[in-house]
Design an enzyme around this catalytic site. Structure first.
Site, PDB file in Angstrom:
ATOM      1  N   GLU A 264      31.598 -13.361 -29.396  1.00  6.70           N
ATOM      2  CA  GLU A 264      32.052 -12.086 -28.839  1.00  6.70           C
ATOM      3  C   GLU A 264      33.516 -12.175 -28.397  1.00  6.70           C
ATOM      4  O   GLU A 264      34.259 -11.198 -28.504  1.00  6.70           O
ATOM      5  CB  GLU A 264      31.145 -11.637 -27.685  1.00  6.70           C
ATOM      6  CG  GLU A 264      29.675 -11.458 -28.060  1.00  6.70           C
ATOM      7  CD  GLU A 264      29.428 -10.573 -29.281  1.00  6.70           C
ATOM      8  OE1 GLU A 264      30.263  -9.690 -29.554  1.00  6.70           O
ATOM      9  OE2 GLU A 264      28.414 -10.787 -29.979  1.00  6.70           O
ATOM     10  N   HIS A 267      35.693 -11.418 -31.295  1.00  4.56           N
ATOM     11  CA  HIS A 267      35.849  -9.969 -31.464  1.00  4.56           C
ATOM     12  C   HIS A 267      36.881  -9.438 -30.461  1.00  4.56           C
ATOM     13  O   HIS A 267      37.720  -8.604 -30.787  1.00  4.56           O
ATOM     14  CB  HIS A 267      34.522  -9.257 -31.182  1.00  4.56           C
ATOM     15  CG  HIS A 267      33.525  -9.322 -32.295  1.00  4.56           C
ATOM     16  ND1 HIS A 267      33.788  -8.825 -33.546  1.00  4.56           N
ATOM     17  CD2 HIS A 267      32.248  -9.789 -32.346  1.00  4.56           C
ATOM     18  CE1 HIS A 267      32.708  -8.989 -34.319  1.00  4.56           C
ATOM     19  NE2 HIS A 267      31.763  -9.574 -33.609  1.00  4.56           N
TER      20      HIS A 267
HETATM   21 ZN    ZN Z   1      29.832  -9.969 -34.267  1.00  2.00          ZN
END
Ligand code: ZN
Length: 522
Positions: A264, A267
């Site tokens: 994450e 991202h």
């Molecule tokens: Zn992902």
């Protein structure tokens, strides 16, 4: 005020409303009391309707036409021209979806989410079937608003990965599958590394603290984000300086929480790296789900599941978890890269991961075309796991109910990004290393500055300014293709499993029957 300035003010308002909607979603996924879900559904529906009205306001359409005239002769690659072009495409796309549909869908998705959470807890797919049948109707209805595509799934795929179609993805996935299946079969014949060190009692607080340290060292800025706990980890951009991540903790499995947080954070680095002047504009977001996934997977796998990473970081991990003090870096590296068919996509290894994705992608297509009824989905799912991975879910919660996507969004376009992202992650990593030779040395020293800098310059800063295909071509000098990913997996796993790299690793796609793989693991 020029038309363009006027349009920018409107786009900024749209971005703010969309961010407010995301706050409600974030809250729903993290801290919302269970009995507040119905109220949240109404709030989401109301705000969605307002947002939709702003996005599709005919006055905005006229204003953008005036902008077009105003920008006549301006370089088509300028920020202004690209902003207008992307905004016009968004406008056209939004205008095709009736406001009443958008509000109905938002309310339905809220019901779907809470229904999914309950069904998953009760391990009961049947209870969610009526909701999912409605979702399938919504999905087909959504597709029908966008004519001109050749496959019913294309508008749904295009929404997540603009420019991608079933016709482009199917051959790529066939090639991927044809390479993975023989590799997996060869790995299955080798002794398995010992993973027991990862399955012990690991203090939750210490896991969170260690994950925070790692994502901070990657460059995730806790003054511009935060990390919370959810059963299904995600990242959300609420503003240019508010990009949040969530992770989950498995107290008897160290790798899940750690790699979820890293994923994450990958991202988040993308969103945090977008040029600040694109914030609150149509360009202020990642360009596609696939490119987004390339960023999370690059950090998760190519960086943080690498040998040099753990040669450097294991001593820190051992200080947090004394039970690991006798483990050496090589054994740890082997343990976190153990290849074994498993039931849960997000916990699966790099070799089997794409097979999980391909199953979901194909089931989506079958549902959308009417080949597969929703009530038969759980059975079809289990059958595919038996034939493709040689294992069978014990219940629905580790089968068809494991991913939130279909239950909180639409069916179609939900999963291809994960495999596209894997393929692209290796292509980008190879290009970064070719351009900046110091990256490898830095990684071995626990430093990420050069890699992050390259990603910032070649991927992050553009936001949605460049189309995904253009971005890939310019960053790597080639269109999206399998070569680098295939070479990466081959190098890494042939080394790990003492396989001969020269052996045939690719077979004609059509010659690989699904059952070939299942039998290797039974
Ligand atoms: Zn992902």
């Amino acid at each position: 005020m020029s038309a363009f300035e006027d349009a920018k003010a409107r786009w900024a308002k749209i971005a703010d409303l969309a961010a407010a909607l995301s706050v409600l979603h974030w809250d729903q996924a993290t801290y919302l009391p269970r009995r507040a879900f119905a109220a949240r559904g109404r709030q989401l529906a109301a705000l969605t309707e307002t947002l939709h009205a702003h996005r599709t306001d005919p006055a905005l359409g006229q204003l953008m036409e005036r902008c077009g005239r105003e920008l006549h002769g301006v370089d088509s690659e300028s920020d202004e021209a690209r902003m207008l072009c992307v905004a016009q495409r968004d406008f056209e796309r939004a205008r095709r979806v009736p406001a009443e549909f958008a509000a109905r869908l938002a309310a339905h998705q809220s019901v779907g989410y809470v229904g999914w959470a309950r069904a998953r807890e009760a391990d009961d797919f049947a209870s969610i079937v009526p909701v999912l049948e409605r979702t399938l109707e919504f999905s087909r209805e959504y597709a029908s608003f966008h004519p001109g595509f050749s496959h019913v799934a294309d508008p749904l795929i295009d929404h997540a990965d603009p420019g991608m179609t079933v016709a482009r993805i199917e051959p790529l996935f066939a090639e991927l599958r044809a390479f993975l299946v023989p590799l997996l079969r060869r790995i299955a014949e080798r002794p398995k590394p010992d993973r027991s060190m990862l399955q012990d009692a690991f203090d939750a607080g210490a896991q969170i603290a260690f994950a925070r340290r790692i994502v901070e060292s990657m460059g995730y800025d806790f003054e511009r984000g935060r990390m919370d706990l959810t059963p299904h980890p995600f990242m959300v951009r609420l503003a240019g300086d508010d990009v949040r991540i969530t992770t989950r903790i498995g107290e008897d499995d160290l790798s899940d929480s750690l790699f979820s947080a890293i994923h994450e954070a990958g991202h988040a680095l993308y969103e945090l790296g977008i040029a600040p002047h694109f914030d609150r504009s149509p360009l202020g977001a990642g360009v596609s789900a696939g490119v987004h996934e390339s960023q999370s997977r690059l950090w998760e796998n190519l960086v943080c599941r690498s040998r040099p990473f753990w040669e450097h970081h294991l001593p820190q991990l051992q200080r947090s978890f004394p039970q690991l003090r006798r483990v050496d870096a090589e054994s740890f590296y082997r343990a976190i890269n153990c290849v074994e068919p498993s039931l849960i996509r997000t916990e699966s290894d790099e070799v089997t991961y794409n097979l999980h994705v391909i199953i979901r992608f194909e089931l989506e297509l079958q549902m959308l075309t009417g080949e597969l009824a929703v009530r038969d989905l759980a059975e079809a799912w289990n059958e595919r796991y038996r034939s493709d991975l040689g294992i069978e879910p014990k219940g629905d919660s580790d089968g068809v109910l494991q991913d939130v996507h279909w239950y909180s969004d639409l069916i179609g376009g939900q999963f291809q990004c994960y495999a596209l992202g894997n393929i692209l992650s290796a292509q980008l990593f190879a290009a970064a290393n070719a351009a900046r030779s110091e990256i490898a040395e830095e990684l071995a020293a626990g430093q990420f500055g050069s890699l992050r800098g390259w990603l910032l310059d070649n991927v992050h800063r553009y936001g949605r300014k460049l189309e995904a295909d253009t971005l890939i071509e310019r960053a790597t000098g080639a269109p999206l293709r399998l070569d680098a990913y295939r070479a990466y997996l081959q190098r890494k796993f042939c080394d790990l499993y003492a396989l001969d790299v020269g052996s045939p690793a690719s077979t004609d796609a059509t010659s690989v029957a699904r059952t070939d793989l299942g039998s290797a693991f039974q």
